[in-house]
Write a protein that holds these residues in place. Structure first.
Motif, mmCIF file in Angstrom:
data_model
loop_
_atom_site.group_PDB
_atom_site.id
_atom_site.type_symbol
_atom_site.label_atom_id
_atom_site.label_comp_id
_atom_site.label_asym_id
_atom_site.label_seq_id
_atom_site.Cartn_x
_atom_site.Cartn_y
_atom_site.Cartn_z
ATOM 1 N N TRP A 74 -5.398 6.891 2.739
ATOM 2 C CA TRP A 74 -6.070 6.663 1.460
ATOM 3 C C TRP A 74 -5.586 7.596 0.347
ATOM 4 C CZ3 TRP A 74 -11.840 4.926 1.461
ATOM 5 C CH2 TRP A 74 -11.955 3.703 2.128
ATOM 6 N N TRP A 117 -10.774 -0.984 -0.055
ATOM 7 C CA TRP A 117 -9.617 -0.767 0.813
ATOM 8 C C TRP A 117 -10.063 -0.698 2.268
ATOM 9 C CZ3 TRP A 117 -5.152 -1.305 -1.622
ATOM 10 C CH2 TRP A 117 -5.104 -1.057 -3.004
ATOM 11 N N ILE A 156 -3.789 5.776 -2.518
ATOM 12 C CA ILE A 156 -4.498 4.986 -3.529
ATOM 13 C C ILE A 156 -4.366 5.676 -4.884
ATOM 14 C CG2 ILE A 156 -6.750 4.105 -4.271
ATOM 15 C CD1 ILE A 156 -7.533 4.039 -1.269
ATOM 16 N N ARG A 174 0.804 -1.233 0.000
ATOM 17 C CA ARG A 174 0.000 0.000 0.000
ATOM 18 C C ARG A 174 0.835 1.279 0.000
ATOM 19 N NH1 ARG A 174 -4.211 -1.832 4.546
ATOM 20 N NH2 ARG A 174 -2.234 -2.161 5.572
#
Length: 124
Positions: A92, A86, A95, A62
């Motif tokens: 985040w 996710w 992403i 990630r």
């Protein structure tokens, strides 16, 4: 006189060859290996762009979170819609999603995000 005529014909030919199709999703299609950078930290990434879809992964879990989804291009912008689900246990903003600016030079594709994130990718 022949040189002037040649230059005029060459200029007209080059002008007529320029089209807007270079910024279609096919413009970035291919398999890429490269590096993701954020605040001085890096990871190796692999991304495949094909027919408006993408799939990829990173050497660090990630960082960034790539997974898969769809993309579209317009001029020097590429917009990603990530299709993966996710968990909430990481940042985040890592992403691969939303709008990025890109530049392409031969086999190199560089993606920039307004927060400073950067992908430097080499077409394989």
């Amino acid at each position: 006189m022949k040189i002037k005529r040649f230059l005029v014909i060459a200029l007209i030919t080059l002008t007529n060859c320029t089209t807007n199709t270079e910024f279609t999703p096919d413009y970035v299609s291919g398999n890429y290996l490269g590096v993701f950078e954020r605040n001085g930290e890096t990871s190796t990434v692999e991304i495949r762009f094909i027919d408006g879809t993408f799939i990829g992964e990173s050497s660090v879990d990630r960082f960034p979170a790539i997974c898969n989804g769809v993309y579209s291009t317009e001029e020097n912008r590429i917009v990603f819609t990530n299709n993966c689900i996710w968990t909430a246990d990481f940042d985040w903003s890592l992403i691969l999603n939303e709008e990025w600016t890109f530049s392409r030079n031969r086999s190199e594709l560089i993606l920039f995000k307004s927060n400073g994130d950067k992908y430097t990718l080499i077409r394989q």
